[in-house]
Design a protein around this motif. Sequence first.
Motif, PDB file in Angstrom:
ATOM      1  N   ALA A   1       0.840  -1.193   0.000  1.00 26.75           N
ATOM      2  CA  ALA A   1       0.000   0.000   0.000  1.00 26.75           C
ATOM      3  C   ALA A   1       0.874   1.242   0.000  1.00 26.75           C
ATOM      4  CB  ALA A   1      -0.919  -0.002   1.213  1.00 26.75           C
ATOM      5  N   ALA A   2       0.255   2.386  -0.254  1.00 27.21           N
ATOM      6  CA  ALA A   2       0.974   3.657  -0.190  1.00 27.21           C
ATOM      7  C   ALA A   2       0.806   4.312   1.166  1.00 27.21           C
ATOM      8  CB  ALA A   2       0.484   4.596  -1.294  1.00 27.21           C
ATOM      9  N   VAL A   3      -0.404   4.283   1.709  1.00 26.96           N
ATOM     10  CA  VAL A   3      -0.675   4.945   2.987  1.00 26.96           C
ATOM     11  C   VAL A   3      -1.967   4.395   3.583  1.00 26.96           C
ATOM     12  CG1 VAL A   3      -1.948   6.863   1.925  1.00 26.96           C
ATOM     13  CG2 VAL A   3      -0.845   7.219   4.129  1.00 26.96           C
ATOM     14  N   GLY A   4      -2.024   4.357   4.917  1.00 26.29           N
ATOM     15  CA  GLY A   4      -3.249   4.012   5.629  1.00 26.29           C
ATOM     16  C   GLY A   4      -3.669   5.193   6.479  1.00 26.29           C
ATOM     17  N   MET A   5      -4.961   5.498   6.519  1.00 25.54           N
ATOM     18  CA  MET A   5      -5.468   6.675   7.241  1.00 25.54           C
ATOM     19  C   MET A   5      -6.357   6.228   8.393  1.00 25.54           C
ATOM     20  SD  MET A   5      -6.006   8.730   3.689  1.00 25.54           S
ATOM     21  CE  MET A   5      -5.723   7.263   2.687  1.00 25.54           C
ATOM     22  N   ALA A   6      -5.886   6.464   9.605  1.00 29.52           N
ATOM     23  CA  ALA A   6      -6.516   5.884  10.787  1.00 29.52           C
ATOM     24  C   ALA A   6      -7.912   6.432  11.047  1.00 29.52           C
ATOM     25  CB  ALA A   6      -5.627   6.122  12.013  1.00 29.52           C
ATOM     26  N   ASP A   7      -8.103   7.741  10.949  1.00 29.89           N
ATOM     27  CA  ASP A   7      -9.360   8.355  11.351  1.00 29.89           C
ATOM     28  C   ASP A   7     -10.544   7.838  10.553  1.00 29.89           C
ATOM     29  OD1 ASP A   7     -10.671  10.261  13.083  1.00 29.89           O
ATOM     30  OD2 ASP A   7     -11.012  11.485  11.305  1.00 29.89           O
ATOM     31  N   SER A   8     -10.304   7.425   9.299  1.00 27.95           N
ATOM     32  CA  SER A   8     -11.390   6.914   8.461  1.00 27.95           C
ATOM     33  C   SER A   8     -11.247   5.433   8.136  1.00 27.95           C
ATOM     34  CB  SER A   8     -11.460   7.714   7.150  1.00 27.95           C
ATOM     35  OG  SER A   8     -10.270   7.540   6.407  1.00 27.95           O
ATOM     36  N   GLY A   9     -10.128   4.817   8.553  1.00 30.71           N
ATOM     37  CA  GLY A   9      -9.924   3.411   8.235  1.00 30.71           C
ATOM     38  C   GLY A   9      -9.710   3.162   6.759  1.00 30.71           C
ATOM     39  N   THR A  10      -9.152   4.134   6.074  1.00 32.82           N
ATOM     40  CA  THR A  10      -8.980   4.058   4.623  1.00 32.82           C
ATOM     41  C   THR A  10      -7.539   3.721   4.260  1.00 32.82           C
ATOM     42  OG1 THR A  10     -10.704   5.729   4.317  1.00 32.82           O
ATOM     43  CG2 THR A  10      -9.230   5.333   2.461  1.00 32.82           C
ATOM     44  N   ILE A  11      -7.384   2.886   3.236  1.00 28.50           N
ATOM     45  CA  ILE A  11      -6.066   2.552   2.690  1.00 28.50           C
ATOM     46  C   ILE A  11      -6.024   3.059   1.260  1.00 28.50           C
ATOM     47  CG2 ILE A  11      -4.499   0.682   2.051  1.00 28.50           C
ATOM     48  CD1 ILE A  11      -5.918  -0.987   4.243  1.00 28.50           C
ATOM     49  N   ALA A  12      -4.923   3.675   0.876  1.00 33.51           N
ATOM     50  CA  ALA A  12      -4.777   4.170  -0.488  1.00 33.51           C
ATOM     51  C   ALA A  12      -3.619   3.477  -1.181  1.00 33.51           C
ATOM     52  CB  ALA A  12      -4.569   5.683  -0.501  1.00 33.51           C
ATOM     53  N   LEU A  13      -3.839   3.105  -2.431  1.00 29.21           N
ATOM     54  CA  LEU A  13      -2.806   2.544  -3.288  1.00 29.21           C
ATOM     55  C   LEU A  13      -2.485   3.567  -4.366  1.00 29.21           C
ATOM     56  CD1 LEU A  13      -4.034  -0.022  -1.919  1.00 29.21           C
ATOM     57  CD2 LEU A  13      -3.660  -1.228  -4.061  1.00 29.21           C
ATOM     58  N   ASP A  14      -1.199   3.874  -4.549  1.00 34.21           N
ATOM     59  CA  ASP A  14      -0.824   4.770  -5.646  1.00 34.21           C
ATOM     60  C   ASP A  14      -0.226   3.996  -6.811  1.00 34.21           C
ATOM     61  OD1 ASP A  14       1.737   4.111  -4.829  1.00 34.21           O
ATOM     62  OD2 ASP A  14       2.266   6.119  -4.134  1.00 34.21           O
TER      63      ASP A  14
END
Length: 216
Positions: A124-137
């Motif tokens: 993965a590229a980044v995980g965002m805790a507040d929303s539980g979202t993972i982003a792939l670039d």
Amino acid sequence: MSAREDILQRIRTATADVTEPDPALDVPVEWTYGQPLATADVLADFVEKVEDYKARVVRVAEDGIGAAIVDALVGLDAASAVLPEGLPDAWVQAVTAAGVTVFRDDPELSHAELNLIAAVVTTAAVGMADSGTIALDHGLGQGRRALSLLPDCHVCVVRSEQVVSDVPEGIARLAPALRARRPVTWLSGGSATSDIELSRVEGVHGPRHLWVILVD
């Protein structure tokens, strides 16, 4: 006076005392975009929010990643998996040794072929805790976008240092990819939607099942 004219007149009256035309100078905002939240435990918050989306999260050490990927594929009953370019050889060897049929995307697999493969394994590229979202670039280890959308299950390896507090901080991490006009895929649990009667349908826009391996 029409309703439009009445509204415009009220706006003119309300802003009659505004002398600075630049709104940024007129009402300065003492806040910098992309700064972390004061979250007590970012990783714990990330795990909690991801699990809220009915995704599975396991936490492992660096030397346990290969075994965790195999456990995930077994737990998802995935007999086949596509492994993008850039995954460590040790992970690929672990999956192959477990008897899972491995597909590589070179030459590119067709959409019909991807639709028949049970799972995809990516970083993965980044995980965002507040929303539980993972982003792939879609850099190394993440493959092109179709790989993370067509197989029914997604096993995603996220490193603890990739987890940030919220979406603005995550966007700051994604800035190089965005400026390079690379696609970014956002994951908040398995794909699901519902109609006006709240009948839930899974797997419409992507994999139905998300299994996250968080590397401490």
